[in-house]
Design a protein around this motif. Sequence first.
Motif, PDB file in Angstrom:
ATOM      1  N   GLN A 101       1.048  -1.339  -0.005  1.00  0.00           N
ATOM      2  CA  GLN A 101       0.089  -0.065  -0.121  1.00  0.00           C
ATOM      3  C   GLN A 101       0.948   1.278  -0.108  1.00  0.00           C
ATOM      4  O   GLN A 101       1.924   1.426   0.736  1.00  0.00           O
ATOM      5  CB  GLN A 101      -0.963   0.085   1.337  1.00  0.00           C
ATOM      6  N   GLN A 102       0.524   2.416  -0.716  1.00  0.00           N
ATOM      7  CA  GLN A 102       1.111   3.625  -0.896  1.00  0.00           C
ATOM      8  C   GLN A 102       0.028   4.628  -0.454  1.00  0.00           C
ATOM      9  O   GLN A 102      -1.000   4.558  -0.759  1.00  0.00           O
ATOM     10  CB  GLN A 102       1.739   3.946  -2.202  1.00  0.00           C
ATOM     11  N   THR A 103       0.599   5.531   0.633  1.00  0.00           N
ATOM     12  CA  THR A 103      -0.456   6.466   0.806  1.00  0.00           C
ATOM     13  C   THR A 103      -0.233   7.864   0.053  1.00  0.00           C
ATOM     14  O   THR A 103      -0.838   8.664   0.188  1.00  0.00           O
ATOM     15  CB  THR A 103      -0.134   6.812   2.288  1.00  0.00           C
TER      16      THR A 103
ATOM     17  N   ARG B  87       2.774   8.276  -6.452  1.00  0.00           N
ATOM     18  CA  ARG B  87       2.637   9.362  -7.663  1.00  0.00           C
ATOM     19  C   ARG B  87       3.139   8.774  -9.020  1.00  0.00           C
ATOM     20  O   ARG B  87       3.753   7.656  -9.195  1.00  0.00           O
ATOM     21  CB  ARG B  87       3.622  10.356  -7.368  1.00  0.00           C
ATOM     22  N   GLY B  88       2.539   9.383  -9.796  1.00  0.00           N
ATOM     23  CA  GLY B  88       2.748   9.094 -11.478  1.00  0.00           C
ATOM     24  C   GLY B  88       3.409  10.111 -11.917  1.00  0.00           C
ATOM     25  O   GLY B  88       3.869  11.137 -11.568  1.00  0.00           O
ATOM     26  N   ARG B  89       3.574   9.939 -13.305  1.00  0.00           N
ATOM     27  CA  ARG B  89       4.107  11.015 -14.304  1.00  0.00           C
ATOM     28  C   ARG B  89       3.264  12.166 -14.431  1.00  0.00           C
ATOM     29  O   ARG B  89       2.195  12.062 -14.019  1.00  0.00           O
ATOM     30  CB  ARG B  89       4.769  10.474 -15.622  1.00  0.00           C
ATOM     31  N   GLN B  90       3.779  13.382 -14.709  1.00  0.00           N
ATOM     32  CA  GLN B  90       2.933  14.712 -14.935  1.00  0.00           C
ATOM     33  C   GLN B  90       2.336  15.079 -13.646  1.00  0.00           C
ATOM     34  O   GLN B  90       1.244  15.707 -13.815  1.00  0.00           O
ATOM     35  CB  GLN B  90       2.041  14.550 -15.976  1.00  0.00           C
TER      36      GLN B  90
ATOM     37  N   VAL C 100      13.629   3.351 -10.359  1.00  0.00           N
ATOM     38  CA  VAL C 100      12.587   2.889 -11.693  1.00  0.00           C
ATOM     39  C   VAL C 100      11.476   2.541 -10.765  1.00  0.00           C
ATOM     40  O   VAL C 100      11.356   1.396  -9.980  1.00  0.00           O
ATOM     41  CB  VAL C 100      13.107   1.878 -12.496  1.00  0.00           C
ATOM     42  N   GLY C 101      10.163   3.480 -10.620  1.00  0.00           N
ATOM     43  CA  GLY C 101       9.208   3.066  -9.958  1.00  0.00           C
ATOM     44  C   GLY C 101       8.020   2.349 -10.917  1.00  0.00           C
ATOM     45  O   GLY C 101       7.873   2.980 -11.981  1.00  0.00           O
ATOM     46  N   VAL C 102       7.520   1.336 -10.320  1.00  0.00           N
ATOM     47  CA  VAL C 102       6.624   0.315 -11.304  1.00  0.00           C
ATOM     48  C   VAL C 102       5.264   0.390 -10.610  1.00  0.00           C
ATOM     49  O   VAL C 102       5.434  -0.185  -9.401  1.00  0.00           O
ATOM     50  CB  VAL C 102       7.326  -0.780 -11.632  1.00  0.00           C
ATOM     51  N   GLY C 103       4.272   0.561 -11.143  1.00  0.00           N
ATOM     52  CA  GLY C 103       2.893  -0.012 -10.711  1.00  0.00           C
ATOM     53  C   GLY C 103       2.108  -0.770 -11.755  1.00  0.00           C
ATOM     54  O   GLY C 103       2.150  -0.401 -12.723  1.00  0.00           O
ATOM     55  N   ILE C 104       1.925  -1.853 -11.383  1.00  0.00           N
ATOM     56  CA  ILE C 104       1.192  -3.056 -12.185  1.00  0.00           C
ATOM     57  C   ILE C 104      -0.232  -3.269 -11.626  1.00  0.00           C
ATOM     58  O   ILE C 104      -0.382  -3.739 -10.472  1.00  0.00           O
ATOM     59  CB  ILE C 104       2.131  -4.035 -12.426  1.00  0.00           C
TER      60      ILE C 104
HETATM   61  C1  BTN Z   1       2.305   6.656 -14.359  1.00  0.00           C
HETATM   62  O1  BTN Z   1       1.868   5.939 -15.462  1.00  0.00           O
HETATM   63  O2  BTN Z   1       2.266   7.965 -14.365  1.00  0.00           O
HETATM   64  C2  BTN Z   1       3.567   6.144 -13.728  1.00  0.00           C
HETATM   65  C3  BTN Z   1       2.872   5.318 -12.217  1.00  0.00           C
HETATM   66  C4  BTN Z   1       3.987   4.750 -11.533  1.00  0.00           C
HETATM   67  C5  BTN Z   1       3.437   4.389 -10.190  1.00  0.00           C
HETATM   68  C6  BTN Z   1       4.425   3.608  -9.225  1.00  0.00           C
HETATM   69  S1  BTN Z   1       3.825   2.742  -8.032  1.00  0.00           S
HETATM   70  C7  BTN Z   1       5.508   2.397  -7.290  1.00  0.00           C
HETATM   71  C8  BTN Z   1       6.284   3.636  -7.392  1.00  0.00           C
HETATM   72  N1  BTN Z   1       5.911   4.494  -6.300  1.00  0.00           N
HETATM   73  C9  BTN Z   1       5.445   5.520  -6.619  1.00  0.00           C
HETATM   74  O3  BTN Z   1       4.846   6.591  -5.994  1.00  0.00           O
HETATM   75  N2  BTN Z   1       5.236   5.735  -7.951  1.00  0.00           N
HETATM   76  C10 BTN Z   1       5.640   4.404  -8.543  1.00  0.00           C
END
Ligand code: BTN
Length: 264
Positions: A59-61, A64-67, A152-156
């Motif tokens: 879980q993340q509180t 964040r994503g791009r932009q 490199v942060g990844v959310g799947i």
């Molecule tokens: C995007 O599509 O905008 C990028 C999303 C990246 C999300 C992942 S989740 C793990 C890592 N921690 C974050 O806060 N962001 C990335």
Amino acid sequence: MLIRRIAADLERAPGLVAERGSVLGVPMHLLASTTSTNDEAKQAAKDGAPSGSTWVAEQQTAGRGRQGRVWVSPRGENLLFSVLVRVTCPPSRLPPIALVAGLAVRDAVALAAPEAAPRIKWPNDVLIDGKKVAGVLVEAITAGSRVQAVVVGVGINVHTRDFPEDIAGRATSIALASRAPPDRAAVLADVLACLDRDLHVVAARGLGLLRARLEAADALRGNRVRNDTGDEGTASGIDDDGRLLVRRDDGVLTRWSAGEVHLV
Ligand code: BTN
């Protein structure tokens, strides 16, 4: 509500990483909850954590994503992780690194859902049937004019089947696309192995060697696209600096280096 433990499926991940012989993913920190795994990795980078260190959270509180977007994911269902890679390169290599990170995620999603034909939407969203299954946020740690490390942060989206109404039309998951029940530990270990294979090559030598694989995975190529400033044209591939090639209606080939791209 914060959760206090990691599910048993994720606890298998360090063993799978070791089986694949990946340098990335070692050591692996499994967290029940954090603000953002990218924050964990960036702080640890300052504290001297070794290359390959990986933070995985249920879980993340403040994900964040791009932009400047937020990344929201229901606790315990999906993959949220960041890997620290100590790589020295000029800042111009960051767009190619971001692309190759997307390619690694695409390859791992393709292994988990072979029938789904996932593709990359420049720069590094992973789509299945036009809907987003994964996103990548690459952040650099620089010293002077050189990149010293990347996070490199990844959310799947792995198990989520019901998305909030506002994104339901744009989001999907491996579970929705695959006949077999997905295995989060295997997907995580596969992403790390694919990234391990490709990232240093791209940091040292650029995108050239990955050109064919990138082209095969390009969801935009041949499609009409628009950016946030209203420019439009036909997506025509990706250049060796990681820029999107777009042919305008007047025939001029332009190169887009940043911003969000929309399929028209
Ligand atoms: C995007 O599509 O905008 C990028 C999303 C990246 C999300 C992942 S989740 C793990 C890592 N921690 C974050 O806060 N962001 C990335």
